[in-house]
Write a protein that holds these residues in place. Structure first.
Motif, PDB file in Angstrom:
ATOM      1  N   SER A 128       0.839  -1.199   0.000  1.00 32.97           N
ATOM      2  CA  SER A 128       0.000   0.000   0.000  1.00 32.97           C
ATOM      3  C   SER A 128       0.872   1.246   0.000  1.00 32.97           C
ATOM      4  O   SER A 128       1.648   1.484   0.933  1.00 32.97           O
ATOM      5  CB  SER A 128      -0.908   0.005   1.240  1.00 32.97           C
ATOM      6  OG  SER A 128      -1.381   1.306   1.524  1.00 32.97           O
ATOM      7  N   GLY A 129       0.731   2.064  -1.038  1.00 31.01           N
ATOM      8  CA  GLY A 129       1.492   3.306  -1.093  1.00 31.01           C
ATOM      9  C   GLY A 129       1.092   4.281  -0.017  1.00 31.01           C
ATOM     10  O   GLY A 129       1.918   5.041   0.495  1.00 31.01           O
ATOM     11  N   ASP A 179      -3.839  -7.656   6.301  1.00 27.96           N
ATOM     12  CA  ASP A 179      -3.816  -8.339   5.007  1.00 27.96           C
ATOM     13  C   ASP A 179      -4.959  -7.865   4.110  1.00 27.96           C
ATOM     14  O   ASP A 179      -6.114  -8.269   4.274  1.00 27.96           O
ATOM     15  CB  ASP A 179      -3.895  -9.853   5.219  1.00 27.96           C
ATOM     16  CG  ASP A 179      -3.530 -10.628   3.956  1.00 27.96           C
ATOM     17  OD1 ASP A 179      -3.513 -10.020   2.861  1.00 27.96           O
ATOM     18  OD2 ASP A 179      -3.262 -11.834   4.058  1.00 27.96           O
ATOM     19  N   LEU A 180      -4.613  -7.020   3.152  1.00 26.28           N
ATOM     20  CA  LEU A 180      -5.618  -6.509   2.222  1.00 26.28           C
ATOM     21  C   LEU A 180      -6.208  -7.607   1.350  1.00 26.28           C
ATOM     22  O   LEU A 180      -7.375  -7.547   0.959  1.00 26.28           O
ATOM     23  CB  LEU A 180      -4.985  -5.439   1.319  1.00 26.28           C
ATOM     24  CG  LEU A 180      -4.483  -4.152   1.977  1.00 26.28           C
ATOM     25  CD1 LEU A 180      -3.775  -3.289   0.945  1.00 26.28           C
ATOM     26  CD2 LEU A 180      -5.629  -3.395   2.613  1.00 26.28           C
ATOM     27  N   LEU A 181      -5.388  -8.619   1.046  1.00 31.07           N
ATOM     28  CA  LEU A 181      -5.819  -9.651   0.096  1.00 31.07           C
ATOM     29  C   LEU A 181      -6.957 -10.508   0.642  1.00 31.07           C
ATOM     30  O   LEU A 181      -7.724 -11.082  -0.128  1.00 31.07           O
ATOM     31  CB  LEU A 181      -4.628 -10.530  -0.297  1.00 31.07           C
ATOM     32  CG  LEU A 181      -3.455  -9.772  -0.941  1.00 31.07           C
ATOM     33  CD1 LEU A 181      -2.337 -10.728  -1.309  1.00 31.07           C
ATOM     34  CD2 LEU A 181      -3.921  -8.985  -2.164  1.00 31.07           C
ATOM     35  N   HIS A 215      -9.051  -5.489   6.275  1.00 34.38           N
ATOM     36  CA  HIS A 215      -9.375  -4.091   6.561  1.00 34.38           C
ATOM     37  C   HIS A 215     -10.878  -3.816   6.550  1.00 34.38           C
ATOM     38  O   HIS A 215     -11.306  -2.704   6.867  1.00 34.38           O
ATOM     39  CB  HIS A 215      -8.667  -3.178   5.563  1.00 34.38           C
ATOM     40  CG  HIS A 215      -8.989  -3.465   4.123  1.00 34.38           C
ATOM     41  ND1 HIS A 215      -8.826  -4.708   3.548  1.00 34.38           N
ATOM     42  CD2 HIS A 215      -9.461  -2.660   3.130  1.00 34.38           C
ATOM     43  CE1 HIS A 215      -9.172  -4.657   2.280  1.00 34.38           C
ATOM     44  NE2 HIS A 215      -9.560  -3.423   2.011  1.00 34.38           N
ATOM     45  N   LYS A 216     -11.666  -4.825   6.190  1.00 30.03           N
ATOM     46  CA  LYS A 216     -13.120  -4.677   6.178  1.00 30.03           C
ATOM     47  C   LYS A 216     -13.783  -5.465   7.306  1.00 30.03           C
ATOM     48  O   LYS A 216     -15.017  -5.545   7.369  1.00 30.03           O
ATOM     49  CB  LYS A 216     -13.687  -5.133   4.820  1.00 30.03           C
ATOM     50  CG  LYS A 216     -13.113  -4.386   3.618  1.00 30.03           C
ATOM     51  CD  LYS A 216     -13.422  -2.889   3.654  1.00 30.03           C
ATOM     52  CE  LYS A 216     -12.919  -2.192   2.394  1.00 30.03           C
ATOM     53  NZ  LYS A 216     -13.159  -0.718   2.427  1.00 30.03           N
ATOM     54  N   VAL A 272      -1.083  -4.656  -9.853  1.00 28.36           N
ATOM     55  CA  VAL A 272      -0.653  -5.246  -8.581  1.00 28.36           C
ATOM     56  C   VAL A 272      -1.787  -5.992  -7.889  1.00 28.36           C
ATOM     57  O   VAL A 272      -1.573  -7.063  -7.313  1.00 28.36           O
ATOM     58  CB  VAL A 272      -0.075  -4.160  -7.648  1.00 28.36           C
ATOM     59  CG1 VAL A 272       0.299  -4.750  -6.286  1.00 28.36           C
ATOM     60  CG2 VAL A 272       1.161  -3.517  -8.283  1.00 28.36           C
ATOM     61  N   PHE A 273      -3.004  -5.441  -7.961  1.00 28.89           N
ATOM     62  CA  PHE A 273      -4.133  -6.033  -7.240  1.00 28.89           C
ATOM     63  C   PHE A 273      -5.257  -6.509  -8.163  1.00 28.89           C
ATOM     64  O   PHE A 273      -6.340  -6.856  -7.701  1.00 28.89           O
ATOM     65  CB  PHE A 273      -4.704  -5.034  -6.233  1.00 28.89           C
ATOM     66  CG  PHE A 273      -3.779  -4.745  -5.072  1.00 28.89           C
ATOM     67  CD1 PHE A 273      -3.652  -5.651  -4.026  1.00 28.89           C
ATOM     68  CD2 PHE A 273      -3.036  -3.578  -5.026  1.00 28.89           C
ATOM     69  CE1 PHE A 273      -2.814  -5.392  -2.949  1.00 28.89           C
ATOM     70  CE2 PHE A 273      -2.193  -3.308  -3.960  1.00 28.89           C
ATOM     71  CZ  PHE A 273      -2.079  -4.225  -2.918  1.00 28.89           C
ATOM     72  N   ASN A 274      -5.001  -6.487  -9.486  1.00 28.34           N
ATOM     73  CA  ASN A 274      -6.019  -6.905 -10.459  1.00 28.34           C
ATOM     74  C   ASN A 274      -7.312  -6.120 -10.294  1.00 28.34           C
ATOM     75  O   ASN A 274      -8.419  -6.672 -10.412  1.00 28.34           O
ATOM     76  CB  ASN A 274      -6.299  -8.411 -10.347  1.00 28.34           C
ATOM     77  CG  ASN A 274      -5.093  -9.250 -10.696  1.00 28.34           C
ATOM     78  OD1 ASN A 274      -4.453  -9.030 -11.724  1.00 28.34           O
ATOM     79  ND2 ASN A 274      -4.756 -10.206  -9.839  1.00 28.34           N
ATOM     80  N   ALA A 275      -7.208  -4.841 -10.004  1.00 26.37           N
ATOM     81  CA  ALA A 275      -8.382  -3.998  -9.808  1.00 26.37           C
ATOM     82  C   ALA A 275      -9.140  -3.834 -11.125  1.00 26.37           C
ATOM     83  O   ALA A 275      -8.538  -3.692 -12.188  1.00 26.37           O
ATOM     84  CB  ALA A 275      -7.972  -2.639  -9.266  1.00 26.37           C
TER      85      ALA A 275
END
Length: 203
Positions: free
Chosen positions: A9-10, A32-34, A38-39, A115-118
């Motif tokens: 995360s920048g 872990d964002l993946l 964070h939710k 990076v995150f396949n957004a």
């Protein structure tokens, strides 16, 4: 101080970099964002917006990366990094707004795709990235730092996503002033690198 962060995360790196530049002792807590940690309710209790980073300073909770930069500078009395005079303070605030706006919706979004396949459209975000890079390149012409004559939290706020712009297929070759500025930031005592991802033009 305790910093909740993720190494890719920048926004997190922005806060971590400033803590390191100032030599502030802190503990890192990886979220872990993946797996969308964070939710989850325990994190949302810290930051209802469900975003990283979050700073916990002995029970004082500060969220939003730019707010954390301001908090740390004020807490440590570092007017060299966050000027208190009207002109210097306004100049820094201007670039914090750029970091939260054009940087977030340009270089940062372009990087999210690789990076995150957004599910974002590269043909939209990459031109936005180059639009703000062109403006920053012009702003750095004839000067070493973006806001004042010395490094400030404005430079910290801009650094992470500009340094990793090639990961989002945003070429930095046309921007010599930005590349020289990146090198100046990286030469600051206490600098820590933002984790690299071998994708896009950085593959």
């Amino acid at each position: 101080m305790k910093l909740y962060y993720h190494p890719l995360s920048g926004h997190s790196h922005r806060a971590r970099l400033f803590l390191s530049l100032l030599g502030v002792e802190h503990e890192l807590v990886m979220v872990d964002l993946l797996v969308k940690a964070h939710k989850q309710p325990d994190f949302l209790a810290l930051n209802p917006f469900g975003q990283l980073p979050v700073l916990d300073d002995e029970g004082t909770i500060v969220s939003d990366s730019n707010a954390i930069l301001v908090y740390i500078a004020k807490k440590m009395g570092r007017t060299d990094w966050l000027p208190e005079d009207p002109i210097g303070s306004a100049a820094v605030q201007r670039w914090l707004s750029v970091a939260a706006g054009q940087i977030a919706y340009g270089p940062a979004m372009a990087r999210l795709i690789n990076v995150f396949n957004a599910p974002l459209r590269a043909e939209e975000v990459i031109p936005r990235a180059h639009a703000i890079l062109t403006l920053i390149e012009a702003a750095l012409s004839g000067r070493d730092w973006v806001a004042t004559h010395r490094p400030t939290i404005a430079d910290v706020a801009l650094y992470s996503y500009l340094a990793r712009a090639p990961e989002g297929d945003v070429d930095l070759a046309p921007y010599p002033h930005i590349r020289a500025w990146l090198a100046r930031v990286e030469a600051l005592p206490g600098f820590i690198e933002f984790q690299k991802t071998p994708v896009g033009l950085a593959a």
